[in-house]
Design a protein around this motif. Structure first.
Motif, mmCIF file in Angstrom:
data_model
loop_
_atom_site.group_PDB
_atom_site.id
_atom_site.type_symbol
_atom_site.label_atom_id
_atom_site.label_comp_id
_atom_site.label_asym_id
_atom_site.label_seq_id
_atom_site.Cartn_x
_atom_site.Cartn_y
_atom_site.Cartn_z
ATOM 1 N N UNK A 60 4.397 85.707 85.882
ATOM 2 C CA UNK A 60 3.678 86.760 86.614
ATOM 3 C C UNK A 60 2.444 86.112 87.245
ATOM 4 N N UNK A 61 2.282 86.336 88.537
ATOM 5 C CA UNK A 61 1.120 85.813 89.250
ATOM 6 C C UNK A 61 -0.005 86.832 89.147
ATOM 7 N N UNK A 62 -1.112 86.436 88.511
ATOM 8 C CA UNK A 62 -2.257 87.334 88.322
ATOM 9 C C UNK A 62 -2.962 87.548 89.658
ATOM 10 N N UNK A 63 -3.325 88.781 89.922
ATOM 11 C CA UNK A 63 -4.086 89.118 91.121
ATOM 12 C C UNK A 63 -5.533 89.368 90.686
ATOM 13 N N UNK A 64 -6.501 88.638 91.275
ATOM 14 C CA UNK A 64 -7.905 88.782 90.854
ATOM 15 C C UNK A 64 -8.426 90.209 91.041
ATOM 16 N N UNK A 65 -9.380 90.555 90.198
ATOM 17 C CA UNK A 65 -10.121 91.821 90.264
ATOM 18 C C UNK A 65 -9.232 93.044 90.114
ATOM 19 N N UNK A 66 -8.218 92.934 89.252
ATOM 20 C CA UNK A 66 -7.399 94.096 88.927
ATOM 21 C C UNK A 66 -7.620 94.415 87.454
ATOM 22 N N UNK A 67 -7.372 95.649 87.052
ATOM 23 C CA UNK A 67 -7.551 96.012 85.635
ATOM 24 C C UNK A 67 -6.648 95.166 84.730
#
Length: 164
Positions: free
Chosen positions: A38-45
């Motif tokens: 899973x590619x983490x997306x910055x500034x998400x909960x």
């Protein structure tokens, strides 16, 4: 769809989070995938784990354990991503929901489903469609369209767009 409106046998996909058994209407489930990167997306909960590539499409993935206030778990060979379709303002949003393990697809008759428990006025249980009973075990039946608020679904759509 409240319990009163469940008048026929319905198939549910059951899955585990911690020691609890949950279920989704099989009509909302597209497929079940083995856990993947899973590619983490910055500034998400925290519960918004990121996005995956599903045959060329960007699909946001939510950790249901974190969404429901449970402790994050280590991934195991049973960890999976349930691809679901959620309704948002008349539009379908495809999302992945992480679960500890998928159990089975089972049929529940209307008389095997009780209304969700009333747990006081401040706790929102609107996302619980009912409590199923199968083999002396309770199954929390989720209304996946109500698990996420419209702002959370909008965030999922934005994450999908940002990653694409």
């Amino acid at each position: 769809m409240a319990v009163e409106t469940i008048t026929e046998t319905t198939q549910y996909l059951t899955f585990k989070l911690e020691d609890e058994l949950f279920a989704l209407d099989i009509g909302k489930v597209r497929e079940v995938l083995d856990f993947t990167t899973i590619t983490k997306v910055p500034q998400t909960p925290d519960y918004m784990r990121g996005v995956i590539n599903l045959r060329g499409s960007v699909v946001p993935v939510v950790d249901l354990r974190l969404k429901f206030g449970m402790v994050m778990a280590e991934q195991t060979v049973n960890t999976c991503v349930i691809i679901v379709e959620v309704e948002l303002e008349g539009e379908r949003v495809v999302m992945g929901a992480m679960a500890d393990a998928v159990q089975e697809v089972l049929d529940l008759e209307p008389d095997q489903i009780e209304p969700p428990p009333r747990i006081g006025t401040k706790l929102n249980t609107e996302f619980i469609k009912g409590m199923g009973k199968h083999n002396d075990q309770f199954i929390i039946i989720l209304d996946i369209d109500k698990v996420f608020t419209s702002s959370e679904l909008e965030l999922a759509r934005e994450v999908e767009g940002a990653a694409a």
